[in-house]
Design a protein around this motif. Structure first.
Motif, PDB file in Angstrom:
ATOM      1  N   HIS A 128      21.751  54.474  42.310  1.00 12.12           N
ATOM      2  CA  HIS A 128      20.916  53.867  43.351  1.00 12.12           C
ATOM      3  C   HIS A 128      21.625  53.836  44.699  1.00 12.12           C
ATOM      4  CE1 HIS A 128      17.555  52.764  40.797  1.00 12.12           C
ATOM      5  NE2 HIS A 128      18.457  52.519  39.875  1.00 12.12           N
ATOM      6  N   ASP A 129      22.979  53.829  44.669  1.00 12.18           N
ATOM      7  CA  ASP A 129      23.715  53.934  45.928  1.00 12.18           C
ATOM      8  C   ASP A 129      23.412  55.270  46.589  1.00 12.18           C
ATOM      9  OD1 ASP A 129      24.852  51.515  45.585  1.00 12.18           O
ATOM     10  OD2 ASP A 129      26.841  52.221  45.015  1.00 12.18           O
ATOM     11  N   ARG A 130      23.201  56.298  45.772  1.00  9.93           N
ATOM     12  CA  ARG A 130      23.059  57.650  46.320  1.00  9.93           C
ATOM     13  C   ARG A 130      21.627  57.975  46.710  1.00  9.93           C
ATOM     14  NH1 ARG A 130      24.147  61.102  42.103  1.00  9.93           N
ATOM     15  NH2 ARG A 130      24.770  59.398  40.765  1.00  9.93           N
ATOM     16  N   VAL A 377      37.528  53.925  41.867  1.00  8.48           N
ATOM     17  CA  VAL A 377      37.185  54.822  42.981  1.00  8.48           C
ATOM     18  C   VAL A 377      35.672  54.964  42.988  1.00  8.48           C
ATOM     19  CG1 VAL A 377      37.609  57.064  44.020  1.00  8.48           C
ATOM     20  CG2 VAL A 377      39.238  56.141  42.358  1.00  8.48           C
ATOM     21  N   TYR A 378      35.053  54.795  44.135  1.00  7.47           N
ATOM     22  CA  TYR A 378      33.612  55.064  44.232  1.00  7.47           C
ATOM     23  C   TYR A 378      33.378  56.557  44.062  1.00  7.47           C
ATOM     24  CZ  TYR A 378      32.240  50.391  45.614  1.00  7.47           C
ATOM     25  OH  TYR A 378      31.980  49.054  45.619  1.00  7.47           O
ATOM     26  N   ALA A 379      32.359  56.873  43.305  1.00  3.00           N
ATOM     27  CA  ALA A 379      32.091  58.282  42.999  1.00  3.00           C
ATOM     28  C   ALA A 379      31.887  59.098  44.273  1.00  3.00           C
ATOM     29  CB  ALA A 379      30.865  58.399  42.110  1.00  3.00           C
ATOM     30  N   ASP A 380      31.302  58.468  45.299  1.00  2.00           N
ATOM     31  CA  ASP A 380      31.008  59.234  46.510  1.00  2.00           C
ATOM     32  C   ASP A 380      32.060  59.018  47.605  1.00  2.00           C
ATOM     33  OD1 ASP A 380      30.295  56.630  46.762  1.00  2.00           O
ATOM     34  OD2 ASP A 380      28.489  56.983  47.922  1.00  2.00           O
ATOM     35  N   ALA A 381      33.222  58.449  47.223  1.00  2.00           N
ATOM     36  CA  ALA A 381      34.274  58.257  48.213  1.00  2.00           C
ATOM     37  C   ALA A 381      34.803  59.627  48.639  1.00  2.00           C
ATOM     38  CB  ALA A 381      35.400  57.416  47.625  1.00  2.00           C
ATOM     39  N   ALA A 407      41.231  40.414  52.931  1.00  2.00           N
ATOM     40  CA  ALA A 407      40.615  40.801  54.192  1.00  2.00           C
ATOM     41  C   ALA A 407      39.272  41.452  53.919  1.00  2.00           C
ATOM     42  CB  ALA A 407      41.522  41.772  54.927  1.00  2.00           C
ATOM     43  N   THR A 408      38.432  41.505  54.920  1.00  2.00           N
ATOM     44  CA  THR A 408      37.134  42.142  54.729  1.00  2.00           C
ATOM     45  C   THR A 408      37.338  43.635  54.445  1.00  2.00           C
ATOM     46  OG1 THR A 408      35.029  42.634  55.744  1.00  2.00           O
ATOM     47  CG2 THR A 408      36.851  42.312  57.243  1.00  2.00           C
ATOM     48  N   GLY A 409      36.600  44.115  53.474  1.00  2.00           N
ATOM     49  CA  GLY A 409      36.761  45.520  53.077  1.00  2.00           C
ATOM     50  C   GLY A 409      37.911  45.758  52.124  1.00  2.00           C
ATOM     51  N   SER A 410      38.558  44.680  51.641  1.00  2.40           N
ATOM     52  CA  SER A 410      39.709  44.874  50.767  1.00  2.40           C
ATOM     53  C   SER A 410      39.282  45.175  49.330  1.00  2.40           C
ATOM     54  CB  SER A 410      40.605  43.638  50.805  1.00  2.40           C
ATOM     55  OG  SER A 410      39.858  42.502  50.423  1.00  2.40           O
ATOM     56  N   GLY A 411      38.020  44.997  49.003  1.00  5.14           N
ATOM     57  CA  GLY A 411      37.555  45.370  47.667  1.00  5.14           C
ATOM     58  C   GLY A 411      37.177  44.192  46.782  1.00  5.14           C
ATOM     59  N   LYS A 412      36.948  43.033  47.386  1.00  2.00           N
ATOM     60  CA  LYS A 412      36.614  41.854  46.573  1.00  2.00           C
ATOM     61  C   LYS A 412      35.277  42.030  45.873  1.00  2.00           C
ATOM     62  CE  LYS A 412      36.753  39.218  50.196  1.00  2.00           C
ATOM     63  NZ  LYS A 412      37.063  40.245  51.218  1.00  2.00           N
ATOM     64  N   THR A 413      34.273  42.450  46.634  1.00  2.00           N
ATOM     65  CA  THR A 413      32.947  42.652  46.049  1.00  2.00           C
ATOM     66  C   THR A 413      33.009  43.720  44.953  1.00  2.00           C
ATOM     67  OG1 THR A 413      31.863  42.012  48.093  1.00  2.00           O
ATOM     68  CG2 THR A 413      30.568  43.319  46.563  1.00  2.00           C
ATOM     69  N   THR A 414      33.775  44.763  45.243  1.00  2.00           N
ATOM     70  CA  THR A 414      33.928  45.837  44.271  1.00  2.00           C
ATOM     71  C   THR A 414      34.516  45.292  42.972  1.00  2.00           C
ATOM     72  OG1 THR A 414      34.379  47.276  46.147  1.00  2.00           O
ATOM     73  CG2 THR A 414      34.887  48.132  43.967  1.00  2.00           C
ATOM     74  N   LEU A 415      35.557  44.457  43.099  1.00  2.00           N
ATOM     75  CA  LEU A 415      36.214  43.920  41.907  1.00  2.00           C
ATOM     76  C   LEU A 415      35.242  43.057  41.097  1.00  2.00           C
ATOM     77  CD1 LEU A 415      39.008  43.843  40.533  1.00  2.00           C
ATOM     78  CD2 LEU A 415      39.410  41.676  41.683  1.00  2.00           C
ATOM     79  N   PHE A 453      25.763  37.228  44.020  1.00  2.00           N
ATOM     80  CA  PHE A 453      26.366  38.131  44.995  1.00  2.00           C
ATOM     81  C   PHE A 453      26.226  37.600  46.408  1.00  2.00           C
ATOM     82  CE2 PHE A 453      25.259  40.820  41.370  1.00  2.00           C
ATOM     83  CZ  PHE A 453      26.523  41.273  41.070  1.00  2.00           C
ATOM     84  N   GLU A 454      26.942  38.277  47.298  1.00  2.00           N
ATOM     85  CA  GLU A 454      26.901  37.902  48.721  1.00  2.00           C
ATOM     86  C   GLU A 454      25.469  37.855  49.228  1.00  2.00           C
ATOM     87  OE1 GLU A 454      29.489  41.190  49.669  1.00  2.00           O
ATOM     88  OE2 GLU A 454      30.550  39.946  51.097  1.00  2.00           O
ATOM     89  N   GLU A 455      24.733  38.940  48.902  1.00  2.00           N
ATOM     90  CA  GLU A 455      23.346  39.022  49.331  1.00  2.00           C
ATOM     91  C   GLU A 455      22.494  38.388  48.250  1.00  2.00           C
ATOM     92  OE1 GLU A 455      21.737  40.122  52.002  1.00  2.00           O
ATOM     93  OE2 GLU A 455      23.728  40.308  52.924  1.00  2.00           O
ATOM     94  N   ALA A 564      36.238  33.986  48.013  1.00  3.24           N
ATOM     95  CA  ALA A 564      36.170  32.946  49.026  1.00  3.24           C
ATOM     96  C   ALA A 564      36.693  33.452  50.354  1.00  3.24           C
ATOM     97  CB  ALA A 564      36.991  31.741  48.569  1.00  3.24           C
ATOM     98  N   HIS A 565      36.053  33.012  51.403  1.00  4.82           N
ATOM     99  CA  HIS A 565      36.537  33.324  52.739  1.00  4.82           C
ATOM    100  C   HIS A 565      37.077  32.084  53.427  1.00  4.82           C
ATOM    101  CE1 HIS A 565      34.156  37.194  52.687  1.00  4.82           C
ATOM    102  NE2 HIS A 565      35.326  37.551  53.145  1.00  4.82           N
ATOM    103  N   ARG A 566      36.566  30.922  53.000  1.00  4.13           N
ATOM    104  CA  ARG A 566      36.891  29.715  53.738  1.00  4.13           C
ATOM    105  C   ARG A 566      37.785  28.817  52.899  1.00  4.13           C
ATOM    106  NH1 ARG A 566      31.210  27.669  56.158  1.00  4.13           N
ATOM    107  NH2 ARG A 566      30.264  28.443  54.240  1.00  4.13           N
TER     108      ARG A 566
END
Ligand SMILES: Nc1ncnc2c1ncn2[C@@H]1O[C@H](COP(=O)(O)OP(=O)(O)OP(=O)(O)O)[C@@H](O)[C@H]1O
Ligand SMILES: [Mg+2]
Length: 616
Positions: A128-130, A377-381, A407-415, A453-455, A564-566
């Motif tokens: 669905h990402d693709r 690794v994301y398949a489409d990386a 940090a943002t983009g460090s892979g938390k959501t991915t993990l 999730f975040e969203e 967590a961010h805060r």
């Protein structure tokens, strides 16, 4: 979202490639099989009806050469009655055909759509990402409609008209073979033209359907993102993007129409010329006396009866081509591997030495949620890019709450997405109470782990239904408790309480309200493991404190990983893990990390790491 320019490059927009239309259409057989009796029956009825039309000229011949020539009014009446009966029977049979195919074909379409939907649900998140959702949407609607139309009409009539043409030419040749041959002259060039046309038409048809999919995506994004479009005053650019795409679709459609027009003109003109030639030749021969007037009348009216079957071949072939393209597009999606098939075939990762042998069983000291050398690794990386996660080792003890900071983009959501297996780890493994998550069935895993999730994603259902999605067998009591834990009491103040419809994507609620419902959904089943991706980001400080107080009770009895961010969210946790450059850089209590890690300090305080370095 692509507010301005071109739609995402998609697999769905794959370049048209040459393939046989027949082979594509044959793939529909499993769906058609259940209704084959009716479909074949209908085709048979249509063949009979169509051939009945061919008998009419023979009656005419009999009338012209018999009663008309001999001035026998009784015979003329008889012939007229016979013609009327034949016409009525033909009409009745075509009606019967329609009745035969209508209902079964609707069920074929429904079955195919249900299969597509089921398959889409089972396809991995990476699929669905693709794929753009518009491409999927257009396959589930336009393409399936094309297929139903093909089964209802062109499929039958290609057969019916084919048989009628053969039978008709048989009659023509047996009546007067020289004139018959004159009519057959255009057949050869027509067949060559048709096959040339088919290849070119196939390419254009595929392009139109793919472009329609892209257009669907743009419309969908424009509607879903209407707030952004309005907020940024992007109507113009959005409209431009839409216009450009629809212009594209239009010009491809025009190309398709021109192709159709050309072939149709040929298909109409050539037989017309042949009939004209036969008429002249026949009239001369009647005048010469070596042909009866009745034969000429019968001959010409047979030829005219055959005009429709021949002329229709052009658009029947075009519709079949459209259907073949639609079939290809349908099976493009259906052929994508669902997640389960892929992981079932994956061999279980080798065990570390010194580990107990009985895999799958709960082991002492192994409890909790454990990441072991997890790489992802994301398949489409892009190739050459380092993996998002490379060697994550982390143990969250049973009952413990671990905050994940980075940090943002460090892979938390991915993990966090790896735990419910929305993505599959590329190396290493994740265990729940000592059991590898790949060894658990989907159902077991879903029962053990709950996520938010975040969203916060809500569905167009009632508030209560949205929450109860989180557990298979939760009832009213669990619902109320979950709402309390998530501080989602606002639900009771809605016009119909928990039965209030929250609208598409829950957009009638505020961001914080949506987050709290999503949180309630995560906790409603009382899961053993809870994975929360920054679940409190949209809450005001006051509500956050309330949710945290309530969440603390839930967290006490579950093993949780909370992004967590805060600092306030971090304080919910027993320990904190710092994710940095794809690894867990440090684990410890909030206080200890504040003391020992400059990066952590900077993340928590917003200061630059360098500044923090100097302080004790
Ligand atoms: N579906 C995807 N396909 C390819 N790359 C992705 C995908 N999702 C995320 N990434 C990349 O993976 C990296 C980690 O993203 P991730 O969403 O896990 O970060 P995060 O730590 O949750 O950030 P944030 O704090 O902003 O939520 C980013 O560089 C991102 O570009
Ligand atoms: Mg994230």
């Amino acid at each position: 979202m692509a507010v301005t320019s071109e739609p995402r490059a998609q697999e769905g927009g794959a370049a048209p490639r040459h393939r046989s239309a027949t082979r594509s259409l044959l793939r529909l057989w499993p769906y058609v099989r259940p209704v084959r009796a009716r479909l074949f029956g209908a085709a048979g009825v249509a063949v009979v009806a169509s051939c009945m039309g061919l008998v009419i000229p023979l009656v005419l011949k009999w009338m012209v050469d018999g009663p008309v020539a001999h001035r026998d009014p009784g015979g003329v009446w008889l012939g007229g009655a016979l013609l009327l009966a034949l016409g009525t029977a033909e009409a009745a049979l075509f009606g019967l055909r329609r009745w035969l195919v209508g209902r079964p074909l609707a069920s074929v379409e429904a079955a195919m759509r249900a299969d597509l939907y089921r398959h889409l649900q089972r396809l991995p998140v990476s699929f669905h990402d693709r794929w753009a959702s518009g491409q999927l949407l257009s396959r589930a609607t336009t393409d399936l409609m094309l297929l139903r139309m093909f089964l209802a009409f062109p499929l039958t009539f290609l057969v019916v008209n084919g048989v009628t043409i053969l039978a008709g030419f048989g009659i023509l040749l047996s009546q007067e073979w020289t004139l018959g041959l004159v009519l057959m002259v255009p057949a050869v060039p027509l067949m060559i033209l048709c096959s040339l046309f088919e290849t070119r038409y196939a390419t254009v048809a595929r392009t139109v359907q793919d472009q329609t999919g892209d257009l669907t995506t743009v419309v969908e994004e424009g509607v879903l993102g209407v707030r952004i479009v309005k907020g940024f005053g992007r109507h113009r650019s959005q409209a431009r993007a839409f216009r450009a795409l629809s212009e594209q679709v239009r010009s491809t459609e025009l190309r398709k129409a021109r192709l159709l027009a050309t072939i149709w003109a040929l298909i109409m003109t050539l037989p017309e010329l042949a009939i004209g030639a036969a008429l002249v030749l026949g009239t001369v021969r009647v005048a010469d006396g070596d042909l009866s007037a009745g034969t000429l009348v019968a001959f010409l009216s047979t030829a005219l009866t055959l005009r429709w079957p021949v002329e229709s071949l052009g658009f029947l072939l075009a519709m079949s081509q459209d259907a073949a393209t639609a079939t290809d597009r349908y099976f493009d999606v259906m052929d994508a591997e669902p997640a389960t098939a892929a992981d079932r075939s994956r061999p279980a990762p080798p065990r570390e030495p010194g580990e107990g042998g009985e895999g799958g069983e709960e082991r002492k000291g192994e409890g909790g949620l454990r990441f072991e050398g997890v790489e992802f690794v994301y398949a489409d990386a892009p190739p050459g890019e380092p993996p998002v996660l490379r060697g994550v080792d982390l143990h969250i003890r049973p009952g413990e709450t671990m905050a994940l900071v980075g940090a943002t983009g460090s892979g938390k959501t991915t993990l966090t997405a790896l735990v419910p297996r929305l993505h599959e780890v590329t190396r290493g493994r994740i265990t729940l109470d000592g059991r590898d998550i790949t060894a658990l069935s989907r159902e077991e895993l879903r029962a053990l782990v709950a996520v938010a999730f975040e969203e916060p994603t809500l569905f167009s259902a009632t508030a209560g239904e949205n929450v109860l999605m989180g557990a298979a067998d939760a009832g009213r009591e669990e619902l109320l408790r979950a709402l309390e834990v998530a501080q989602a009491d606002f639900v009771h103040a809605l016009p119909e309480g928990t039965d209030t419809e929250v609208g598409e994507q829950g957009l009638s609620l505020s961001g914080g309200q949506r987050q709290r419902l999503a949180l309630a959904r995560a906790v409603v089943g009382g899961p053993r493991f809870l994975v929360l991706d920054d679940p409190l980001s949209a809450l005001d400080v006051h509500t956050e404190a309330l949710v945290e107080a309530a969440l603390r009770q839930v967290l006490a009895s579950t093993t949780a990983l909370v992004v967590a961010h805060r600092p306030s969210t971090v304080l919910l946790a027993d320990r904190v893990a710092l994710l940095s450059e794809g690894r867990i850089a440090a684990v410890g209590t909030h206080q200890r990390l504040l003391r020992e890690s400059a990066e952590y300090r900077s993340l928590m305080s917003g200061q630059e790491a360098e500044e923090g370095e100097g302080s004790p």
